[in-house]
Design a protein around this motif. Structure first.
Motif, PDB file in Angstrom:
ATOM      1  N   HIS A 324       1.062 -20.020-125.297  1.00 42.21           N
ATOM      2  CA  HIS A 324       1.655 -19.531-124.353  1.00 42.21           C
ATOM      3  C   HIS A 324       3.378 -19.840-124.871  1.00 42.21           C
ATOM      4  N   VAL A 325       3.834 -20.602-124.854  1.00 41.57           N
ATOM      5  CA  VAL A 325       5.077 -20.716-125.436  1.00 41.57           C
ATOM      6  C   VAL A 325       5.483 -20.231-126.820  1.00 41.57           C
ATOM      7  N   THR A 326       4.662 -20.303-127.666  1.00 46.80           N
ATOM      8  CA  THR A 326       5.238 -19.508-129.202  1.00 46.80           C
ATOM      9  C   THR A 326       4.753 -17.754-128.752  1.00 46.80           C
ATOM     10  N   ARG A 327       4.561 -16.897-128.008  1.00 50.49           N
ATOM     11  CA  ARG A 327       4.682 -15.890-127.609  1.00 50.49           C
ATOM     12  C   ARG A 327       5.385 -15.715-126.278  1.00 50.49           C
ATOM     13  N   LEU A 328       6.223 -16.784-125.979  1.00 53.70           N
ATOM     14  CA  LEU A 328       7.346 -16.775-124.971  1.00 53.70           C
ATOM     15  C   LEU A 328       8.332 -16.033-125.651  1.00 53.70           C
ATOM     16  N   TYR A 329       8.647 -17.038-127.046  1.00 55.46           N
ATOM     17  CA  TYR A 329      10.056 -17.205-127.234  1.00 55.46           C
ATOM     18  C   TYR A 329       9.756 -15.807-128.710  1.00 55.46           C
ATOM     19  N   GLN A 330       8.162 -15.077-128.506  1.00 55.54           N
ATOM     20  CA  GLN A 330       8.346 -13.993-129.529  1.00 55.54           C
ATOM     21  C   GLN A 330       8.902 -12.841-129.058  1.00 55.54           C
ATOM     22  N   ILE A 331       8.948 -13.053-127.142  1.00 58.37           N
ATOM     23  CA  ILE A 331       9.063 -12.284-126.578  1.00 58.37           C
ATOM     24  C   ILE A 331      11.003 -12.458-126.652  1.00 58.37           C
ATOM     25  N   PHE A 332      11.370 -13.831-126.892  1.00 60.46           N
ATOM     26  CA  PHE A 332      12.849 -13.616-126.261  1.00 60.46           C
ATOM     27  C   PHE A 332      13.518 -13.115-127.714  1.00 60.46           C
ATOM     28  N   LYS A 333      13.031 -13.685-129.152  1.00 63.51           N
ATOM     29  CA  LYS A 333      13.425 -13.128-129.931  1.00 63.51           C
ATOM     30  C   LYS A 333      13.621 -10.973-130.087  1.00 63.51           C
ATOM     31  N   GLN A 334      12.694 -10.418-129.227  1.00 61.75           N
ATOM     32  CA  GLN A 334      12.246  -9.245-129.677  1.00 61.75           C
ATOM     33  C   GLN A 334      13.427  -8.909-128.797  1.00 61.75           C
ATOM     34  N   HIS A 335      14.225  -9.770-128.179  1.00 63.28           N
ATOM     35  CA  HIS A 335      15.062  -9.137-126.989  1.00 63.28           C
ATOM     36  C   HIS A 335      16.357  -9.195-126.832  1.00 63.28           C
ATOM     37  N   LYS A 336      16.608 -10.375-128.540  1.00 62.47           N
ATOM     38  CA  LYS A 336      17.456 -11.402-128.204  1.00 62.47           C
ATOM     39  C   LYS A 336      17.748 -11.727-127.195  1.00 62.47           C
ATOM     40  N   LEU A 337      17.343 -12.563-126.350  1.00 63.58           N
ATOM     41  CA  LEU A 337      17.467 -13.064-125.632  1.00 63.58           C
ATOM     42  C   LEU A 337      17.100 -15.017-125.623  1.00 63.58           C
ATOM     43  N   THR A 338      18.202 -16.101-125.062  1.00 64.64           N
ATOM     44  CA  THR A 338      18.293 -16.947-125.841  1.00 64.64           C
ATOM     45  C   THR A 338      18.284 -17.881-123.965  1.00 64.64           C
ATOM     46  N   PRO A 339      17.547 -19.169-123.688  1.00 68.88           N
ATOM     47  CA  PRO A 339      17.352 -19.737-123.335  1.00 68.88           C
ATOM     48  C   PRO A 339      18.502 -20.809-122.726  1.00 68.88           C
ATOM     49  N   ASN A 340      18.980 -20.826-121.620  1.00 70.57           N
ATOM     50  CA  ASN A 340      19.727 -22.098-121.128  1.00 70.57           C
ATOM     51  C   ASN A 340      19.537 -22.892-121.472  1.00 70.57           C
ATOM     52  N   LEU A 341      18.408 -23.340-121.134  1.00 71.71           N
ATOM     53  CA  LEU A 341      17.574 -24.388-120.457  1.00 71.71           C
ATOM     54  C   LEU A 341      16.131 -24.088-119.489  1.00 71.71           C
ATOM     55  N   THR A 342      15.220 -25.201-120.389  1.00 68.58           N
ATOM     56  CA  THR A 342      13.587 -24.618-120.513  1.00 68.58           C
ATOM     57  C   THR A 342      13.163 -26.276-119.992  1.00 68.58           C
ATOM     58  N   GLN A 343      12.018 -25.812-119.210  1.00 69.74           N
ATOM     59  CA  GLN A 343      11.331 -27.068-118.388  1.00 69.74           C
ATOM     60  C   GLN A 343       9.643 -26.505-118.255  1.00 69.74           C
ATOM     61  N   ASN A 344       8.774 -27.350-118.787  1.00 67.97           N
ATOM     62  CA  ASN A 344       7.348 -27.368-118.699  1.00 67.97           C
ATOM     63  C   ASN A 344       6.836 -27.846-117.798  1.00 67.97           C
ATOM     64  N   THR A 345       5.504 -27.286-116.878  1.00 70.61           N
ATOM     65  CA  THR A 345       5.060 -28.316-116.411  1.00 70.61           C
ATOM     66  C   THR A 345       3.239 -27.702-116.914  1.00 70.61           C
ATOM     67  N   ALA A 346       2.151 -28.380-116.410  1.00 69.01           N
ATOM     68  CA  ALA A 346       1.096 -28.120-116.404  1.00 69.01           C
ATOM     69  C   ALA A 346       0.922 -26.582-116.301  1.00 69.01           C
ATOM     70  N   ILE A 347       1.392 -26.388-115.941  1.00 69.66           N
ATOM     71  CA  ILE A 347       0.753 -24.834-115.756  1.00 69.66           C
ATOM     72  C   ILE A 347       1.585 -23.413-115.650  1.00 69.66           C
ATOM     73  N   SER A 348       3.238 -24.095-116.145  1.00 70.27           N
ATOM     74  CA  SER A 348       4.319 -23.293-115.475  1.00 70.27           C
ATOM     75  C   SER A 348       4.690 -23.681-116.602  1.00 70.27           C
ATOM     76  N   PHE A 349       5.894 -22.493-117.100  1.00 69.50           N
ATOM     77  CA  PHE A 349       7.504 -22.835-118.189  1.00 69.50           C
ATOM     78  C   PHE A 349       8.654 -22.028-117.289  1.00 69.50           C
ATOM     79  N   LEU A 350       9.235 -23.335-117.479  1.00 69.72           N
ATOM     80  CA  LEU A 350      10.665 -22.423-116.228  1.00 69.72           C
ATOM     81  C   LEU A 350      11.869 -22.258-117.101  1.00 69.72           C
ATOM     82  N   CYS A 351      12.158 -21.050-117.532  1.00 70.63           N
ATOM     83  CA  CYS A 351      13.482 -21.154-118.519  1.00 70.63           C
ATOM     84  C   CYS A 351      14.725 -20.501-117.241  1.00 70.63           C
ATOM     85  N   VAL A 352      15.904 -20.608-118.137  1.00 69.73           N
ATOM     86  CA  VAL A 352      17.519 -20.063-117.261  1.00 69.73           C
ATOM     87  C   VAL A 352      17.929 -19.068-118.706  1.00 69.73           C
TER      88      VAL A 352
END
Ligand code: ASP
Ligand code: MG
Length: 417
Positions: A324-352
């Motif tokens: 999941h996280v790898t896929r999300l980071y691929q999408i970030f990269k594709q759109h040149k988006l960089t999270p300023n903060l991230t946090q994981n819970t069991a069923i969610s990934f949160l980023c700012v």
């Protein structure tokens, strides 16, 4: 040998160019290579020209370009006694291109047009210095910085660039102690212009410093040095007299608009000290950035507005895992988006992140198959390095805190309202 870099604000008008010249007079007996940015906001203005061109609005692109041309010609006319024909050559090159059709990739045209900002500013400053008795050599850095053809984010070919610097730059210093050139731009082996990414001049200056084994690099800015916070937002901001390379990289990572993090590596490799000094008052000591780690730094405060919190929740209630996280980071990269903060819970990934509306929408769409996406806008992210709880309370006051993350040294607080 020393390297200077003057940013766009330091050559924004006739008075400022004269000020920059004053500084160069002071150092006239030392071998100095000077990198100068495009004047003021010229790079932004040139970007608009390219957009209009790419939207096939030739008239608009020419009109916008005309404004840029006029501004430079006005400054040249006020500063210089003699006309400077090379300016017209640069203008003509761009105008030819603007009359064409945008048959190639946007980024290609971007670089061919945007590179002119630094060529114009350096040509004008160099001519002014020559006329006022400060003899110097002007170099087109596109003959020196060889890059790949990844337009708008070109990578330097260090081997060829080093060779070029030894062949082209060193000999200049046999007859002149001052060399004026550009940052941010380069060229491919096919002589197509490239750019190294916005705010790239500091990086270019650092690369020169590295290859020329400079004693130091001075970046001249319109601030007294590196401050611990943005003085416009925090009136109590103080100057930090000394910083380590690592601290600067960390500060930049959290979004402090100090120095582009790319700039540090070439300096660190050869332990070349970096000074950030005020061109408005060169007698001030500024900030020295060097290898040694320092203790007792003031709290370093980075306040980012216009933040968006995105929560990705798995639709099937599965744990958020590597895929999941790898896929999300691929999408970030594709759109040149960089999270300023991230946090994981069991069923969610949160980023700012910084709120780039279109890109965030794209991101939501592309991840919708796997995730339920929740977006909260208009937030602020506060990061404090070397913090004490008291600093924080002062800043946060009655804001709503949505999230707080901290390590021993750094606290990040996401706020609304
Ligand atoms: N002129 C370029 C820009 O504004 C490069 C620089 O100034 O560093 O991004
Ligand atoms: Mg700049």
């Amino acid at each position: 040998m020393q390297i200077f870099k003057f940013g766009g604000a330091s050559v924004n008008n006739v008075d400022r160019i004269k000020k920059a010249a004053q500084i160069l007079y002071q150092y006239k007996n030392e071998k100095t290579l000077v990198v100068i940015s495009a004047m003021g906001k010229t790079t932004n203005e040139l970007e608009l020209v390219v957009h209009a061109f790419y939207e096939k609005d030739t008239d608009k692109s020419l009109a916008l370009f005309h404004e840029i041309k006029r501004k430079h010609l006005d400054i040249a006319a006020e500063l210089l006694k003699k006309p400077l024909p090379v300016l017209l050559d640069f203008f003509t090159e761009v105008e030819w291109l603007l009359h064409d059709k945008p048959v190639k990739h946007f980024d290609y045209f971007y670089d061919q047009v945007v590179c002119i900002g630094e060529l114009l500013s350096t040509a004008i400053v160099s001519a002014y210095l020559n006329e006022t008795g400060l003899e110097n050599k002007w170099l087109d850095v596109r003959d020196i910085f060889r890059t790949d053809n990844n337009f708008r984010d070109a990578m330097i070919d260090y081997q060829q660039t080093t060779l070029n610097i030894h062949e082209t730059v060193w000999p200049q210093f046999e007859t002149s102690s001052l060399v004026i050139t550009q940052g941010f731009i380069g060229a491919t082996s096919d002589n197509e212009s490239t750019t190294l990414g916005r705010e790239g001049s500091d990086f270019s200056a650092a690369v020169f410093a590295n290859i020329l084994d400079a004693e130091n690099l001075i970046i001249w800015k319109d601030v007294p040095g590196v401050m611990n916070a943005d003085p416009k937002k925090f009136p109590d901001a103080v100057l930090i007299p000394e910083l380590s390379y690592v601290e600067v990289i960390e500060m930049a990572y959290y979004g402090a608009q100090v120095i582009h993090p790319k700039t540090i590596k070439p300096l660190q490799n050869k332990q070349i000290p970096l000074y950030v000094k005020s061109f408005l008052d060169p007698s001030l000591p500024g900030t020295l950035i060097k290898k040694q780690l320092l203790i007792n730094l003031p709290p370093v405060i980075v306040f980012k507005e216009n933040q968006v919190m995105i929560e990705f929740r798995t639709r099937d209630f599965s744990f958020v895992g590597e895929e999941h996280v790898t896929r999300l980071y691929q999408i970030f990269k594709q759109h040149k988006l960089t999270p300023n903060l991230t946090q994981n819970t069991a069923i969610s990934f949160l980023c700012v992140m910084d709120d780039h509306e279109e890109k965030i929408e794209q991101l939501s769409l592309e991840s919708a198959e796997v995730f339920e996406v929740n977006v909260t806008r208009e937030l602020q992210l506060l990061t404090v390095r070397h913090f004490k709880e008291a600093h924080l309370n002062d800043i946060i006051k009655e804001r709503t805190i949505l999230l707080r993350q901290e390590t021993k040294d750094v606290v990040q607080v996401l706020m609304a309202g």
